[in-house]
Design a protein around this motif. Structure first.
Motif, PDB file in Angstrom:
ATOM      1  N   ARG A  35      40.961  43.849  41.808  1.00 36.20           N
ATOM      2  CA  ARG A  35      41.551  43.359  43.060  1.00 36.20           C
ATOM      3  C   ARG A  35      42.799  42.532  42.771  1.00 36.20           C
ATOM      4  NH1 ARG A  35      37.908  39.316  45.588  1.00 36.20           N
ATOM      5  NH2 ARG A  35      39.037  38.049  44.095  1.00 36.20           N
ATOM      6  N   ASP A  36      42.723  41.642  41.771  1.00 36.38           N
ATOM      7  CA  ASP A  36      43.880  40.828  41.407  1.00 36.38           C
ATOM      8  C   ASP A  36      45.028  41.694  40.884  1.00 36.38           C
ATOM      9  OD1 ASP A  36      42.412  38.608  42.144  1.00 36.38           O
ATOM     10  OD2 ASP A  36      41.971  37.988  40.080  1.00 36.38           O
ATOM     11  N   ASN A  38      45.649  44.831  41.615  1.00 33.43           N
ATOM     12  CA  ASN A  38      46.231  45.558  42.754  1.00 33.43           C
ATOM     13  C   ASN A  38      47.120  44.649  43.589  1.00 33.43           C
ATOM     14  OD1 ASN A  38      45.015  47.978  42.075  1.00 33.43           O
ATOM     15  ND2 ASN A  38      43.261  47.664  43.424  1.00 33.43           N
ATOM     16  N   ASN A  39      46.690  43.407  43.800  1.00 29.51           N
ATOM     17  CA  ASN A  39      47.508  42.467  44.568  1.00 29.51           C
ATOM     18  C   ASN A  39      48.822  42.165  43.857  1.00 29.51           C
ATOM     19  OD1 ASN A  39      45.702  42.278  46.691  1.00 29.51           O
ATOM     20  ND2 ASN A  39      44.673  40.483  45.869  1.00 29.51           N
ATOM     21  N   GLU A  43      52.592  42.844  45.257  1.00 30.64           N
ATOM     22  CA  GLU A  43      53.602  41.787  45.311  1.00 30.64           C
ATOM     23  C   GLU A  43      54.868  42.212  44.590  1.00 30.64           C
ATOM     24  OE1 GLU A  43      51.907  38.183  43.769  1.00 30.64           O
ATOM     25  OE2 GLU A  43      50.372  38.106  45.347  1.00 30.64           O
TER      26      GLU A  43
END
Length: 59
Positions: A35-36, A38-39, A43
């Motif tokens: 998840r991190d 992908n974020n 960004e």
């Protein structure tokens, strides 16, 4: 988190609940890391104004 594993790995809730606590902790860490990651990618793409497509292929 369980929805993620059902969607991406077809892990049934009954299998998920039977996993030992240690394996669940590792799965949670893997989920949070993905998840991190992908974020961060989103960004980066937003800052560069590039177009990004997220395609998951199931075999």
């Amino acid at each position: 988190m369980m929805y993620y594993y059902w969607k991406h790995g077809r892990v049934l809730p009954s299998v998920f609940y039977k996993l030992p606590r240690g394996e669940l902790l590792v799965l949670q860490a893997f989920y949070e890391q993905e998840r991190d990651d992908n974020n961060k990618e989103l960004e980066r793409a937003d800052k560069s104004k590039s177009v990004m497509y997220n395609i998951n292929l199931l075999t």
